[in-house]
Design an enzyme around this catalytic site. Sequence first.
Site, mmCIF file in Angstrom:
data_model
loop_
_atom_site.group_PDB
_atom_site.id
_atom_site.type_symbol
_atom_site.label_atom_id
_atom_site.label_comp_id
_atom_site.label_asym_id
_atom_site.label_seq_id
_atom_site.Cartn_x
_atom_site.Cartn_y
_atom_site.Cartn_z
ATOM 1 N N ASP A 80 50.388 31.247 45.356
ATOM 2 C CA ASP A 80 49.313 31.652 46.259
ATOM 3 C C ASP A 80 47.934 31.350 45.681
ATOM 4 O O ASP A 80 46.952 32.016 45.975
ATOM 5 C CB ASP A 80 49.429 33.131 46.644
ATOM 6 N N GLU A 163 48.539 40.834 32.525
ATOM 7 C CA GLU A 163 47.636 39.898 31.841
ATOM 8 C C GLU A 163 47.048 40.528 30.573
ATOM 9 O O GLU A 163 47.030 39.902 29.506
ATOM 10 C CB GLU A 163 46.488 39.491 32.776
#
Length: 222
Positions: A80, A163
């Site tokens: 995406d 992350e």
Amino acid sequence: MLVPNLTWLVIEDAYKTNDLVEDVLKKSGLKYEYMIAPMPAQYKNKTKGPKPRGVSNRNKGLSWIRENAKTGVFYFADDDNTYDLELFNEIRYTKKVSLFPVGLITKAGVSSPIVKNGVFSGFYDGWIGGRKFAVDMAGFAVSVEFLKRRPKATMPFKPGFEEDGFLKSLAPFEPKEAELLATNCTKILVWHTQTKKNEPSLPLDLTKYNNSNLLMLKKILV
């Protein structure tokens, strides 16, 4: 297909590979590795709260890199996102970890390092959440050699902190050591392009972020 010297690791959250996907990969002419890495059952079967999506996939990719690559740079691409080809030219020279802005992220409209006078001075993101590295998955690239000197580096199964957890696991490494790409983080070379309408980006605090790269990024955003 437009990026030279690329190896594409395609890793699905599934229990078996898919012949249709394999056919597409073969037709692409790209050098690729097609693997599976299903989400562990204890997370897949959760009935409440967010699930750590993509973690098993990315950790499988890290294992493949450690076993098969000696040099180069890796980047966590996703289905995406939309990429400017310039991004791949820039990340190719990453020595440790490089950082750069990502567009269309949260109500802030962008996720980016804050750069003042050419120096890193924090993170701008719609959700900082106490993270040391408040970045989007599409906002960093890592040197293979740097990773291999850190055998314990891994991505945690912690929704919202994937992350941050991964970059912290590259210790010793501090945010200020990162290489700032995209002309000192004044350009957007990757966009989080979901098929939905985005709200207008939040107004920028001109007093707080004066003399920073965010002034130039704001001109790009709507």
